[in-house]
Design a protein around this motif. Sequence first.
Motif, mmCIF file in Angstrom:
data_model
loop_
_atom_site.group_PDB
_atom_site.id
_atom_site.type_symbol
_atom_site.label_atom_id
_atom_site.label_comp_id
_atom_site.label_asym_id
_atom_site.label_seq_id
_atom_site.Cartn_x
_atom_site.Cartn_y
_atom_site.Cartn_z
ATOM 1 N N LEU A 82 0.018 4.485 -7.677
ATOM 2 C CA LEU A 82 1.413 4.305 -7.294
ATOM 3 C C LEU A 82 1.944 5.571 -6.617
ATOM 4 O O LEU A 82 1.946 6.639 -7.220
ATOM 5 N N LEU A 83 2.370 5.435 -5.357
ATOM 6 C CA LEU A 83 2.881 6.565 -4.587
ATOM 7 C C LEU A 83 4.395 6.442 -4.434
ATOM 8 O O LEU A 83 4.912 5.366 -4.132
ATOM 9 N N LEU B 35 14.093 0.498 -4.897
ATOM 10 C CA LEU B 35 13.256 1.680 -4.731
ATOM 11 C C LEU B 35 11.860 1.237 -4.311
ATOM 12 O O LEU B 35 11.201 0.478 -5.024
ATOM 13 N N VAL B 36 11.404 1.701 -3.155
ATOM 14 C CA VAL B 36 10.107 1.284 -2.641
ATOM 15 C C VAL B 36 9.007 2.189 -3.195
ATOM 16 O O VAL B 36 9.184 3.390 -3.332
ATOM 17 N N ARG B 37 7.896 1.566 -3.537
ATOM 18 C CA ARG B 37 6.702 2.267 -4.002
ATOM 19 C C ARG B 37 5.506 1.647 -3.300
ATOM 20 O O ARG B 37 5.493 0.475 -2.972
ATOM 21 N N TRP B 38 4.469 2.452 -3.075
ATOM 22 C CA TRP B 38 3.237 1.975 -2.461
ATOM 23 C C TRP B 38 2.156 1.985 -3.524
ATOM 24 O O TRP B 38 1.804 3.018 -4.047
ATOM 25 N N PHE C 85 4.504 9.058 0.897
ATOM 26 C CA PHE C 85 3.945 8.240 1.977
ATOM 27 C C PHE C 85 4.882 8.002 3.162
ATOM 28 O O PHE C 85 4.411 7.766 4.266
ATOM 29 N N LEU C 86 6.184 8.085 2.982
ATOM 30 C CA LEU C 86 7.087 7.795 4.101
ATOM 31 C C LEU C 86 6.929 8.766 5.271
ATOM 32 O O LEU C 86 6.952 8.319 6.425
ATOM 33 N N PRO C 87 6.763 10.068 5.051
ATOM 34 C CA PRO C 87 6.559 10.942 6.215
ATOM 35 C C PRO C 87 5.344 10.529 7.057
ATOM 36 O O PRO C 87 5.369 10.630 8.273
ATOM 37 N N GLY C 88 4.316 10.022 6.421
ATOM 38 C CA GLY C 88 3.118 9.616 7.147
ATOM 39 C C GLY C 88 3.261 8.318 7.917
ATOM 40 O O GLY C 88 2.515 8.070 8.860
ATOM 41 N N LEU D 272 3.132 -2.654 -0.742
ATOM 42 C CA LEU D 272 4.432 -2.099 -1.101
ATOM 43 C C LEU D 272 5.089 -2.965 -2.165
ATOM 44 O O LEU D 272 4.961 -4.185 -2.161
ATOM 45 N N LYS D 273 5.801 -2.311 -3.055
ATOM 46 C CA LYS D 273 6.527 -3.010 -4.116
ATOM 47 C C LYS D 273 7.926 -2.431 -4.206
ATOM 48 O O LYS D 273 8.135 -1.244 -3.994
#
Length: 107
Positions: free
Chosen positions: A38-39, A28-31, A44-47, A7-8
């Motif tokens: 980059l998601l 702002l979070v990104r995976w 990805f948060l619902p999962g 996570l970034k």
Amino acid sequence: MVVCGQLKLHYQPIVDLPRDKIAGAEALVRWRHPSLGLLLPGQFLPGVESPGLMPEIGTWLLHEACRQMHDWLPLQWRPFRLAVNVSAGQVGADFDGQVPPIIWRSG
């Protein structure tokens, strides 16, 4: 958790246009997924909410945002606000214990 290492946080400035200065930022979070790239949060948060990983991610997010805020202290941006979105399930009676204190230095 492995995901936290991927996570970034990116910071979007909040600008006070009449004063022509930065008044704050939004974290702002990104995976950065090893195979998918980059998601965005909606990807990805619902999962991660259903298996109960959100509290751990939320705690990481708060600590990382506070660490960055501490690094920005020498720039003396005043006033400066950092907005961090957290999961509704994370906010409760012990929420303030999840936020690390920041020591403000004057001058």
